[in-house]
Write a protein that holds these residues in place. Structure first.
Motif, PDB file in Angstrom:
ATOM      1  N   ALA A  42       1.856  -6.827  -7.455  1.00 37.32           N
ATOM      2  CA  ALA A  42       3.277  -6.415  -6.618  1.00 37.32           C
ATOM      3  C   ALA A  42       3.086  -5.030  -6.028  1.00 37.32           C
ATOM      4  CB  ALA A  42       4.367  -5.745  -8.084  1.00 37.32           C
ATOM      5  N   VAL A  43       3.607  -5.196  -4.885  1.00 36.54           N
ATOM      6  CA  VAL A  43       3.494  -4.060  -3.927  1.00 36.54           C
ATOM      7  C   VAL A  43       4.823  -3.588  -3.612  1.00 36.54           C
ATOM      8  CG1 VAL A  43       3.042  -3.836  -1.440  1.00 36.54           C
ATOM      9  CG2 VAL A  43       1.448  -5.470  -2.664  1.00 36.54           C
ATOM     10  N   SER A  95      -2.054   3.533  -0.987  1.00 37.38           N
ATOM     11  CA  SER A  95      -2.519   3.329   0.221  1.00 37.38           C
ATOM     12  C   SER A  95      -1.386   3.865   1.459  1.00 37.38           C
ATOM     13  CB  SER A  95      -2.900   1.873   0.781  1.00 37.38           C
ATOM     14  OG  SER A  95      -3.832   1.415  -0.023  1.00 37.38           O
ATOM     15  N   PRO A  96      -1.871   4.905   2.373  1.00 36.19           N
ATOM     16  CA  PRO A  96      -0.956   5.530   3.183  1.00 36.19           C
ATOM     17  C   PRO A  96      -0.551   4.318   4.124  1.00 36.19           C
ATOM     18  CG  PRO A  96      -3.151   6.052   3.558  1.00 36.19           C
ATOM     19  CD  PRO A  96      -3.197   5.239   2.542  1.00 36.19           C
ATOM     20  N   ALA A  97       1.043   4.347   4.460  1.00 35.81           N
ATOM     21  CA  ALA A  97       1.632   3.618   5.247  1.00 35.81           C
ATOM     22  C   ALA A  97       2.561   4.455   6.272  1.00 35.81           C
ATOM     23  CB  ALA A  97       2.136   2.523   4.623  1.00 35.81           C
ATOM     24  N   GLU A  98       2.948   3.905   7.367  1.00 42.59           N
ATOM     25  CA  GLU A  98       3.885   4.644   8.219  1.00 42.59           C
ATOM     26  C   GLU A  98       5.134   4.836   7.481  1.00 42.59           C
ATOM     27  OE1 GLU A  98       6.155   4.058  12.259  1.00 42.59           O
ATOM     28  OE2 GLU A  98       4.009   3.179  12.052  1.00 42.59           O
ATOM     29  N   VAL A 138       3.521  13.795  -2.531  1.00 38.98           N
ATOM     30  CA  VAL A 138       3.869  13.058  -3.410  1.00 38.98           C
ATOM     31  C   VAL A 138       2.813  13.257  -4.494  1.00 38.98           C
ATOM     32  CG1 VAL A 138       3.164  10.432  -4.290  1.00 38.98           C
ATOM     33  CG2 VAL A 138       4.285  10.879  -2.093  1.00 38.98           C
ATOM     34  N   MET A 139       1.647  13.702  -4.116  1.00 39.85           N
ATOM     35  CA  MET A 139       0.673  14.302  -5.369  1.00 39.85           C
ATOM     36  C   MET A 139       1.305  15.466  -6.152  1.00 39.85           C
ATOM     37  SD  MET A 139      -2.835  14.021  -3.394  1.00 39.85           S
ATOM     38  CE  MET A 139      -3.970  13.645  -4.880  1.00 39.85           C
ATOM     39  N   LEU A 170       2.112   2.697   0.251  1.00 38.41           N
ATOM     40  CA  LEU A 170       2.284   1.487  -0.577  1.00 38.41           C
ATOM     41  C   LEU A 170       1.514   1.527  -1.854  1.00 38.41           C
ATOM     42  CD1 LEU A 170       1.399  -1.099   2.410  1.00 38.41           C
ATOM     43  CD2 LEU A 170       3.475  -0.659   1.426  1.00 38.41           C
ATOM     44  N   ARG A 171       2.102   1.176  -2.782  1.00 42.01           N
ATOM     45  CA  ARG A 171       1.663   1.261  -4.101  1.00 42.01           C
ATOM     46  C   ARG A 171       1.271  -0.353  -4.643  1.00 42.01           C
ATOM     47  NH1 ARG A 171       5.272   2.839  -9.122  1.00 42.01           N
ATOM     48  NH2 ARG A 171       6.294   0.830  -8.446  1.00 42.01           N
TER      49      ARG A 171
END
Length: 141
Positions: free
Chosen positions: A52-53, A37-40, A10-11, A44-45
């Protein structure tokens, strides 16, 4: 390890996108607006301004973010509420006819057809009159 490689991907994608299309510098209020934040299976933004997520993944080399399911339901509920409110306000407008807000069904009635035909006939007669008035009267050289 999988999450770490996804974060790196992503970066890299975002850095490549910034290098390809130079954009204006973000304003002070936009800088640091989002928290990732990392998620499976993705990230998550969090939008710090609106709350808003979104769930973000990389699909076909592009970053794709989707609104969380409970937010989608809340947004649809708000859209429906605003549509009802809009319909109520339109009904209160002076001169608003109830049939103007409802969609028409079927063909026009005989009276409406005759009225439209009358408008068309008057229009064509005026156009023909204008053509006759503008037509050359003969060769007068």
């Amino acid at each position: 390890m999988r999450v770490f490689s996804l974060v790196c991907l992503v970066m890299l994608c975002s850095a490549a996108a910034r290098a390809e299309a130079p954009a204006a510098e973000p304003s002070q209020s936009e800088a640091g607006r989002f928290a990732m934040s990392p998620a499976e299976g993705g990230m998550l933004r969090l939008d710090k301004q609106t709350g808003a997520v979104s769930f973000c993944t990389v699909e076909g080399g592009l970053s794709v973010c989707r609104v969380a399911a409970e937010e989608r339901a809340a947004l649809q509920e708000e859209i429906d509420r605003l549509a009802r409110e809009n319909a109520q306000l339109r009904a209160k407008l002076p001169g608003a006819a109830p049939e103007a807000t409802a969609p028409r069904k079927g063909l026009p009635g005989e009276e409406e057809f005759e009225r439209a035909l009358s408008f068309t006939e008057r229009f064509l007669r005026r156009m023909m009159q204008l053509f006759r008035e503008e037509a050359p009267k003969g060769d007068s050289l």
